[in-house]
Scaffold this motif. Structure first.
Motif: not given
Length: 292
Positions: A186-201
């Protein structure tokens, strides 16, 4: 002649002989090691965000050579992401060069691939556009290289054997994308500006869908470098000065702090029983025992 750079290595003994930690000062306190990787032969490779060099210290050595010298690329050139790809004997790097006279500042960035043994260039691909931020990358289950472009909310995909990458996805949630990695396919990405972690379906055809927000049970501010190992995500959180692990359960994550009190940690790399990290603010690369 390439000047040899001294690494000061301090070994800190822990509770058992197998559990050792290393603290490595790269060149000087202003070298700003932004990202790092470990080659299959145990060499530690770190790119500098304050100079046009990628440094390498061989396993067991206390001095290092400049492995990649990009000083001819233009004033202000520096490096972000580093990834050792043992399967293709390639060091992947993100090179950034400022565009002179631009306001606000703009950069031309390139994905560069070098032979892990010799440092000889194997591939160069310039990211599209007048201003881009090649930041980090990961290798997927399909053996392709996935590349983040922080400033343009994009992920590119370099297919195995290809010489140029294609746009994989673009989404507003990726405006600030930094680290990316695959965990259990599963691909996960983060966002350094908004302090988020997302899963990419992904759909049945492999097309990416809308990023899914992962709720974390503790703050992880400024998530930067991110890698996966032992069923967990490992993140260098530059905003909180911490290195953390995330245990994912569906769309939620339990946060465990592994090390804190760091000055701008930006890179992270699991390697066997060791977890490596960069402390950009003071020019250090650290290793700690891999958490169980």
């Amino acid at each position: 002649m390439v000047r040899l750079t001294t690494f000061i290595v301090t070994l800190l003994a822990l509770s058992t002989p197998a559990a050792m930690a290393a603290e490595i000062l790269i060149h000087d306190a202003k070298s700003q090691p932004e990202s790092m990787t470990v080659a299959p032969d145990g060499s530690v490779i770190a790119g500098s965000a304050s100079s046009p060099y990628v440094y390498r210290v061989k396993k067991g050595a206390t001095t290092a050579e400049v492995f990649v010298d990009a000083s001819a690329e233009g004033p202000g050139t520096f490096f972000f992401g580093q990834l050792a790809d043992g399967a293709t004997n390639t060091l992947w790097t993100c090179q950034l060069t400022p565009v002179p006279g631009t306001t606000p500042p703009a950069r031309h960035t390139s994905l560069r691939g070098f032979d892990l043994a010799t440092g000889k260039e194997k591939l160069r691909w310039n990211l599209p556009g007048d201003n881009s931020v090649c930041n980090d990358f990961t290798i997927g289950p399909d053996k392709a290289l996935y590349i983040s472009d922080t400033g343009n909310a994009k992920i590119y995909r370099l297919a195995p054997g290809a010489t140029s990458a294609d746009l994989f996805m673009q989404n507003k949630a990726l405006d600030g994308i930094d680290g990316l990695t695959f965990l259990d396919g599963v691909l996960y990405v983060n966002n350094v500006i908004f302090s988020k972690v997302y899963r990419i379906p992904f759909d049945a055809s492999g097309k990416p869908g809308r990023p899914v927000d992962i709720w974390m049970d503790a703050p992880v501010r400024g998530p930067d470098g991110m890698r996966a190992a032992n069923g967990k995500l490992f993140i260098a959180a530059n905003g909180t000065g911490q290195v953390v692990s995330l245990t994912i359960h569906g769309d939620t994550a339990h946060v465990t702090v592994l090390k804190d009190g760091l000055d701008t940690p930006t890179g992270i790399e699991p390697s066997g029983d060791t977890l490596w990290l960069t402390e950009r603010g003071v020019g250090r690369v650290w290793s700690i025992p891999m958490p169980k």
